[in-house]
Design a protein around this motif. Sequence first.
Motif, PDB file in Angstrom:
ATOM      1  N   UNK A 160     -20.160  49.832  -2.864  1.00 24.36           N
ATOM      2  CA  UNK A 160     -20.302  49.126  -4.129  1.00 24.36           C
ATOM      3  C   UNK A 160     -21.505  48.189  -4.111  1.00 24.36           C
ATOM      4  N   UNK A 161     -21.698  47.492  -2.998  1.00 24.29           N
ATOM      5  CA  UNK A 161     -22.798  46.541  -2.904  1.00 24.29           C
ATOM      6  C   UNK A 161     -24.157  47.226  -3.036  1.00 24.29           C
ATOM      7  N   UNK A 162     -24.257  48.457  -2.523  1.00 16.68           N
ATOM      8  CA  UNK A 162     -25.504  49.212  -2.593  1.00 16.68           C
ATOM      9  C   UNK A 162     -25.590  50.083  -3.848  1.00 16.68           C
ATOM     10  N   UNK A 163     -24.556  50.012  -4.690  1.00 16.99           N
ATOM     11  CA  UNK A 163     -24.524  50.750  -5.956  1.00 16.99           C
ATOM     12  C   UNK A 163     -24.632  52.255  -5.740  1.00 16.99           C
ATOM     13  N   UNK A 164     -23.887  52.758  -4.756  1.00 17.33           N
ATOM     14  CA  UNK A 164     -23.794  54.205  -4.551  1.00 17.33           C
ATOM     15  C   UNK A 164     -22.631  54.752  -5.369  1.00 17.33           C
ATOM     16  N   UNK A 165     -22.697  56.011  -5.784  1.00 16.57           N
ATOM     17  CA  UNK A 165     -21.621  56.587  -6.592  1.00 16.57           C
ATOM     18  C   UNK A 165     -20.274  56.577  -5.878  1.00 16.57           C
ATOM     19  N   UNK A 166     -19.210  56.641  -6.665  1.00 16.78           N
ATOM     20  CA  UNK A 166     -17.848  56.587  -6.130  1.00 16.78           C
ATOM     21  C   UNK A 166     -17.574  57.691  -5.116  1.00 16.78           C
ATOM     22  N   UNK A 167     -18.269  58.817  -5.236  1.00 13.56           N
ATOM     23  CA  UNK A 167     -17.992  59.965  -4.365  1.00 13.56           C
ATOM     24  C   UNK A 167     -18.325  59.681  -2.906  1.00 13.56           C
ATOM     25  N   UNK A 168     -19.184  58.707  -2.644  1.00 15.23           N
ATOM     26  CA  UNK A 168     -19.593  58.441  -1.261  1.00 15.23           C
ATOM     27  C   UNK A 168     -18.483  57.757  -0.487  1.00 15.23           C
ATOM     28  N   UNK A 169     -18.268  58.247   0.715  1.00 18.13           N
ATOM     29  CA  UNK A 169     -17.423  57.570   1.692  1.00 18.13           C
ATOM     30  C   UNK A 169     -18.281  57.389   2.937  1.00 18.13           C
ATOM     31  N   UNK A 170     -17.691  57.164   4.099  1.00  4.92           N
ATOM     32  CA  UNK A 170     -18.547  57.007   5.261  1.00  4.92           C
ATOM     33  C   UNK A 170     -17.820  56.547   6.491  1.00  4.92           C
ATOM     34  N   UNK A 171     -18.617  56.142   7.495  1.00  2.00           N
ATOM     35  CA  UNK A 171     -18.091  55.812   8.804  1.00  2.00           C
ATOM     36  C   UNK A 171     -19.028  54.797   9.449  1.00  2.00           C
ATOM     37  N   UNK A 172     -18.489  53.945  10.312  1.00  3.82           N
ATOM     38  CA  UNK A 172     -19.318  53.004  11.060  1.00  3.82           C
ATOM     39  C   UNK A 172     -19.724  53.643  12.382  1.00  3.82           C
ATOM     40  N   UNK A 173     -21.020  53.737  12.595  1.00  4.20           N
ATOM     41  CA  UNK A 173     -21.586  54.249  13.845  1.00  4.20           C
ATOM     42  C   UNK A 173     -22.083  53.073  14.685  1.00  4.20           C
ATOM     43  N   UNK A 174     -22.477  53.350  15.928  1.00  2.00           N
ATOM     44  CA  UNK A 174     -23.042  52.268  16.744  1.00  2.00           C
ATOM     45  C   UNK A 174     -24.450  51.924  16.295  1.00  2.00           C
ATOM     46  N   UNK A 175     -25.253  52.919  15.977  1.00  4.82           N
ATOM     47  CA  UNK A 175     -26.646  52.676  15.611  1.00  4.82           C
ATOM     48  C   UNK A 175     -27.115  53.761  14.659  1.00  4.82           C
ATOM     49  N   UNK A 176     -28.278  53.531  14.038  1.00  9.32           N
ATOM     50  CA  UNK A 176     -28.853  54.542  13.152  1.00  9.32           C
ATOM     51  C   UNK A 176     -29.213  55.798  13.923  1.00  9.32           C
ATOM     52  N   UNK A 177     -29.545  55.672  15.194  1.00  4.01           N
ATOM     53  CA  UNK A 177     -29.864  56.852  16.001  1.00  4.01           C
ATOM     54  C   UNK A 177     -28.682  57.813  16.056  1.00  4.01           C
ATOM     55  N   UNK A 178     -27.478  57.272  16.223  1.00  4.28           N
ATOM     56  CA  UNK A 178     -26.295  58.131  16.268  1.00  4.28           C
ATOM     57  C   UNK A 178     -26.001  58.756  14.911  1.00  4.28           C
ATOM     58  N   UNK A 179     -26.199  57.990  13.840  1.00  2.00           N
ATOM     59  CA  UNK A 179     -25.989  58.535  12.503  1.00  2.00           C
ATOM     60  C   UNK A 179     -26.981  59.650  12.219  1.00  2.00           C
ATOM     61  N   UNK A 180     -28.239  59.439  12.593  1.00  2.00           N
ATOM     62  CA  UNK A 180     -29.257  60.455  12.373  1.00  2.00           C
ATOM     63  C   UNK A 180     -28.965  61.705  13.192  1.00  2.00           C
ATOM     64  N   UNK A 181     -28.560  61.535  14.436  1.00  3.78           N
ATOM     65  CA  UNK A 181     -28.207  62.695  15.253  1.00  3.78           C
ATOM     66  C   UNK A 181     -27.042  63.455  14.632  1.00  3.78           C
ATOM     67  N   UNK A 182     -26.045  62.726  14.138  1.00  2.06           N
ATOM     68  CA  UNK A 182     -24.919  63.382  13.472  1.00  2.06           C
ATOM     69  C   UNK A 182     -25.404  64.196  12.277  1.00  2.06           C
ATOM     70  N   UNK A 183     -26.332  63.634  11.496  1.00  2.00           N
ATOM     71  CA  UNK A 183     -26.859  64.344  10.330  1.00  2.00           C
ATOM     72  C   UNK A 183     -27.669  65.566  10.737  1.00  2.00           C
TER      73      UNK A 183
END
Length: 465
Positions: A124-147
Amino acid sequence: MDWDEFAEWGTKISQWAAEYHKTLAERPVRAQTRPGDIASQLPKAPPDAPEGMARILDDFERIAMPGITHWQHPRFFAYFPANAAPPSMLAEFLVTTIAAQCMLWQTSPAATEIEGVMIDWLRQALDLPDAFTGVIQDSASSATLSAVLTMRERATGFTGNREGLNAKGNLRIYCSDQVHSSIDRACWVAGIGQDNLVKLPTRGAHYAMDAQALEAAIAADRAAGHVPAGIIAVTGATGIGACDDLEPVADIAEREGLYTHLDAAWAGAAMICPEYHARFWPGVAGFESIVFNPHKWMGAQFDCSVQFLRNPQAQLNTLKIEPEYLKTSGSPVTNYSEWTIPLGRRFRALKLWFLIRAYGLDGLRARIRNHVAWAEEICDAIRAMDGFEIVSEPILSLFSFRCPGDDARQQRLVDALNDDGRIYLTQGLHEGRKVIRFQVGQFDTTRDHVMMAADVIAEVNSTLA
């Protein structure tokens, strides 16, 4: 140690922590030790007998502290911040005390459920659409690798994990030449390879990926028999803050059927301020995966990286593995370890809960707006110095400059400033020239701290031959 001693030493360490932060501005920002200085003071072998906590803490002060670079220092202008607002630090005290391993809902329901709500608060704070959910990763490197792994699996019909990548063709991933090195590393680890990461030129004031070059590269790869797999865009790249035009990139990805990931690790936090959306955020809703780090500009204790997913199923299909001992019986629940590469998970959501409640979004927005304004102000002060050049104008709170002289002199100035200790800066490379980066983002910095840097730069520069 018994729990009464724990309470005694915990109190002393809390008092030490408060005094440390209150006097932090008096210390040099970067550690002033030489390589090997710390290790040489440590015993060559571990002790057989127990040692008292008083002696251990004395050695911490005497040996370890001189070798600490102070990331919470108000004149830390290097890299990007790894902030630690006091409420998030207190949350980490609690997390460390509870010491829960939060890999599954049943191993700590509160950790899972608070994480889900914190992800939605930030959505909500970033004004992303309701459809977005997500997960907390340790770092952006791990999120990028996951993607990137998800791009790989999606492009191979989710057969790569099972069959390997033999005979799958050259999987190709596209990005600009401004991306962070974590994108390169993700392609290495995913088995895609450096040669299949296609880096495209940038253009315009924000150094955005050239959309025409992107389309041409995808078409050429298809004609050559390669397999386009995904596109990685960036908002606020590490070097000079480059920001891609998200809308055309998302449109191309949709036409080509490619998975998309947005690296907004630093600058994503600024998107809690609505006034920056028109400049940096149009088209963000078209991305499949988005990462930003609350542990950078927002003030959450490191480590805490949020990956938003428009539809998590593709990443679950890539990463989920469920042996019998990890199955949860009864009602359906979310097990976030199935969304990430590590199985083990810390209770990272607690510090977000404390942080957002303690400051409110308005308090966090005020800090970010100040940092942007002060970056523009000091940029103009450096611009006015004789012989200095602004190489890249401020993008949010990051800009780069050069002092008079060649590349070697840029490095000499950076080294001299950091040896001086009053401020901390780092160098970069832009369009083949060495530049000096300046980024305002430490949680408790003030305008006086920022503007003092201009005087320090001028003074130290005057001492160099």
